[in-house]
Design a protein around this motif. Structure first.
Motif, PDB file in Angstrom:
ATOM      1  N   GLY A  44      17.973 -75.983  45.181  1.00  0.00           N
ATOM      2  CA  GLY A  44      18.253 -75.573  46.936  1.00  0.00           C
ATOM      3  C   GLY A  44      18.354 -74.726  47.654  1.00  0.00           C
ATOM      4  O   GLY A  44      18.444 -75.041  49.319  1.00  0.00           O
ATOM      5  N   MET A  45      19.892 -74.444  46.917  1.00  0.00           N
ATOM      6  CA  MET A  45      20.753 -72.650  47.783  1.00  0.00           C
ATOM      7  C   MET A  45      19.833 -72.072  48.610  1.00  0.00           C
ATOM      8  O   MET A  45      19.909 -71.448  49.993  1.00  0.00           O
ATOM      9  N   ILE A  46      18.731 -71.478  47.339  1.00  0.00           N
ATOM     10  CA  ILE A  46      17.806 -70.539  48.329  1.00  0.00           C
ATOM     11  C   ILE A  46      17.157 -71.013  49.058  1.00  0.00           C
ATOM     12  O   ILE A  46      16.106 -70.144  50.042  1.00  0.00           O
ATOM     13  N   THR A  47      15.930 -72.412  48.818  1.00  0.00           N
ATOM     14  CA  THR A  47      15.225 -72.839  49.942  1.00  0.00           C
ATOM     15  C   THR A  47      15.755 -73.403  51.157  1.00  0.00           C
ATOM     16  O   THR A  47      15.483 -72.642  52.301  1.00  0.00           O
ATOM     17  N   ALA A  48      17.086 -73.459  51.079  1.00  0.00           N
ATOM     18  CA  ALA A  48      18.070 -73.456  52.573  1.00  0.00           C
ATOM     19  C   ALA A  48      18.320 -71.818  53.204  1.00  0.00           C
ATOM     20  O   ALA A  48      17.976 -71.739  54.334  1.00  0.00           O
ATOM     21  N   ALA A  49      18.426 -71.115  52.104  1.00  0.00           N
ATOM     22  CA  ALA A  49      18.371 -70.232  52.806  1.00  0.00           C
ATOM     23  C   ALA A  49      17.563 -69.293  53.209  1.00  0.00           C
ATOM     24  O   ALA A  49      17.800 -68.878  54.362  1.00  0.00           O
ATOM     25  N   ARG A  50      16.468 -69.958  52.362  1.00  0.00           N
ATOM     26  CA  ARG A  50      15.139 -69.062  53.436  1.00  0.00           C
ATOM     27  C   ARG A  50      15.422 -69.701  54.339  1.00  0.00           C
ATOM     28  O   ARG A  50      13.956 -68.948  55.691  1.00  0.00           O
ATOM     29  N   LYS A  51      14.609 -70.901  54.611  1.00  0.00           N
ATOM     30  CA  LYS A  51      14.633 -71.960  55.769  1.00  0.00           C
ATOM     31  C   LYS A  51      15.522 -70.906  57.261  1.00  0.00           C
ATOM     32  O   LYS A  51      15.228 -71.170  58.433  1.00  0.00           O
ATOM     33  N   ILE A  52      16.682 -71.305  56.930  1.00  0.00           N
ATOM     34  CA  ILE A  52      17.584 -70.215  57.985  1.00  0.00           C
ATOM     35  C   ILE A  52      16.892 -68.581  58.642  1.00  0.00           C
ATOM     36  O   ILE A  52      17.323 -68.803  59.638  1.00  0.00           O
ATOM     37  N   ALA A  53      17.052 -68.248  57.027  1.00  0.00           N
ATOM     38  CA  ALA A  53      15.685 -66.981  58.146  1.00  0.00           C
ATOM     39  C   ALA A  53      15.169 -66.876  58.884  1.00  0.00           C
ATOM     40  O   ALA A  53      14.761 -66.443  59.903  1.00  0.00           O
ATOM     41  N   GLN A  54      14.013 -68.124  58.500  1.00  0.00           N
ATOM     42  CA  GLN A  54      12.977 -68.231  59.017  1.00  0.00           C
ATOM     43  C   GLN A  54      13.518 -69.068  60.525  1.00  0.00           C
ATOM     44  O   GLN A  54      12.436 -68.031  61.673  1.00  0.00           O
ATOM     45  N   LYS A  55      14.054 -69.569  60.301  1.00  0.00           N
ATOM     46  CA  LYS A  55      14.677 -70.399  61.975  1.00  0.00           C
ATOM     47  C   LYS A  55      14.554 -69.208  62.575  1.00  0.00           C
ATOM     48  O   LYS A  55      14.123 -69.487  64.191  1.00  0.00           O
ATOM     49  N   GLN A 102      26.812 -74.980  51.722  1.00  0.00           N
ATOM     50  CA  GLN A 102      28.198 -74.722  51.724  1.00  0.00           C
ATOM     51  C   GLN A 102      28.737 -76.106  50.466  1.00  0.00           C
ATOM     52  O   GLN A 102      29.444 -75.789  49.332  1.00  0.00           O
ATOM     53  N   LYS A 103      27.403 -76.622  50.510  1.00  0.00           N
ATOM     54  CA  LYS A 103      27.823 -78.277  49.263  1.00  0.00           C
ATOM     55  C   LYS A 103      27.110 -77.521  47.940  1.00  0.00           C
ATOM     56  O   LYS A 103      27.956 -77.934  46.873  1.00  0.00           O
ATOM     57  N   HIS A 104      25.988 -76.785  48.037  1.00  0.00           N
ATOM     58  CA  HIS A 104      25.532 -76.303  46.487  1.00  0.00           C
ATOM     59  C   HIS A 104      26.653 -74.899  46.176  1.00  0.00           C
ATOM     60  O   HIS A 104      27.481 -75.118  44.403  1.00  0.00           O
ATOM     61  N   ALA A 105      27.408 -74.363  46.910  1.00  0.00           N
ATOM     62  CA  ALA A 105      28.257 -74.102  46.634  1.00  0.00           C
ATOM     63  C   ALA A 105      29.783 -73.941  46.075  1.00  0.00           C
ATOM     64  O   ALA A 105      30.353 -73.858  44.663  1.00  0.00           O
ATOM     65  N   ASP A 106      29.750 -75.072  46.780  1.00  0.00           N
ATOM     66  CA  ASP A 106      31.609 -76.086  46.578  1.00  0.00           C
ATOM     67  C   ASP A 106      31.238 -76.256  44.578  1.00  0.00           C
ATOM     68  O   ASP A 106      31.639 -76.319  43.924  1.00  0.00           O
ATOM     69  N   LEU A 107      29.356 -76.835  44.361  1.00  0.00           N
ATOM     70  CA  LEU A 107      29.689 -77.639  42.943  1.00  0.00           C
ATOM     71  C   LEU A 107      29.643 -76.386  41.984  1.00  0.00           C
ATOM     72  O   LEU A 107      29.906 -76.531  41.084  1.00  0.00           O
ATOM     73  N   ILE A 108      28.704 -75.419  42.549  1.00  0.00           N
ATOM     74  CA  ILE A 108      28.772 -73.930  41.470  1.00  0.00           C
ATOM     75  C   ILE A 108      30.502 -73.935  41.394  1.00  0.00           C
ATOM     76  O   ILE A 108      30.824 -73.382  40.367  1.00  0.00           O
ATOM     77  N   SER A 109      30.958 -73.829  42.137  1.00  0.00           N
ATOM     78  CA  SER A 109      32.704 -73.642  41.671  1.00  0.00           C
ATOM     79  C   SER A 109      33.348 -73.472  41.697  1.00  0.00           C
ATOM     80  O   SER A 109      34.126 -73.613  40.680  1.00  0.00           O
ATOM     81  N   LYS A 110      32.971 -75.578  41.115  1.00  0.00           N
ATOM     82  CA  LYS A 110      34.204 -76.387  40.931  1.00  0.00           C
ATOM     83  C   LYS A 110      33.601 -76.825  39.004  1.00  0.00           C
ATOM     84  O   LYS A 110      34.594 -76.718  38.370  1.00  0.00           O
TER      85      LYS A 110
END
Length: 198
Positions: A44-55, A102-110
């Motif tokens: 989901g992080m990659i999908t969200a990042a791609r959408k941010i770029a497009q928007k 941020q939510k995905h990154a928090d989970l990874i860091s934990k």
């Protein structure tokens, strides 16, 4: 602006937009290059990042189009450009997508046992909160100017948007990279975010 373009082909080898003439488009292109390295399935992080770029790409087109119209002396919104309301809505969507990252990154860091990589991820992600707040303020400034044309206010808001977009997309790009590094160290059973390179 609100349309999704997830199925479009993206040529990673295409020349990047000029960073001076089209700074937001350039930053968006660099982020798209980063996300294009991975399969979006189970990430989901990659999908969200791609959408941010497009928007941001769509927002840049709208901002440029509005400026061209207003510089010709017309304060009427033309049908070929999205409305100011759409642009403000897109700012809100970008903020929501940033929170997803941020939510995905928090989970990874934990779940990452490597403290050095966790610190690197935290540093990459840290600017996102502040930049999201700034984007919200810029959207409010744009909303306040809606329906009237103040050249100095428009220019200032556009400059703020450009700087914010560049910094926010850099933070997203850095967070994606740091998240991948952390994910390598996480046990596959507890790693819900899969960074599968193409």
């Amino acid at each position: 602006i609100n349309a999704e373009y997830g199925e479009e082909e993206f040529d990673v080898n295409a020349p990047a937009p000029d960073p001076v003439e089209a700074p937001i488009e350039h930053a968006a292109f660099k982020l798209r290059q980063e996300t294009a390295k991975y399969h979006e399935e189970d990430n989901g992080m990659i999908t969200a990042a791609r959408k941010i770029a497009q928007k941001f790409q769509q927002m840049a087109k709208y901002t440029k189009g509005r400026r061209e119209i207003l510089e010709l002396g017309s304060t009427e919104e033309k049908s070929e450009f999205s409305s100011m309301t759409d642009m403000i809505s897109t700012c809100k969507e970008i903020i929501a997508l940033t929170k997803q990252i941020q939510k995905h990154a928090d989970l990874i860091s934990k779940n990452c046992p490597d403290k050095r990589l966790v610190l690197s991820l935290a540093n990459s992600m840290e600017p996102m909160g502040m930049l999201s707040q700034q984007l919200n303020i810029i959207a409010s400034v744009k909303a306040a100017a809606c329906g009237k044309y103040d050249e100095s206010a428009e220019v200032e808001a556009d400059e703020m948007l450009t700087i914010n977009a560049q910094n926010l997309m850099k933070s997203v790009r850095d967070t994606v990279r740091a998240s991948e590094s952390c994910s390598v160290k996480i046990d596959s059973a507890s790693n819900k975010l899969k960074f599968k390179r193409k």
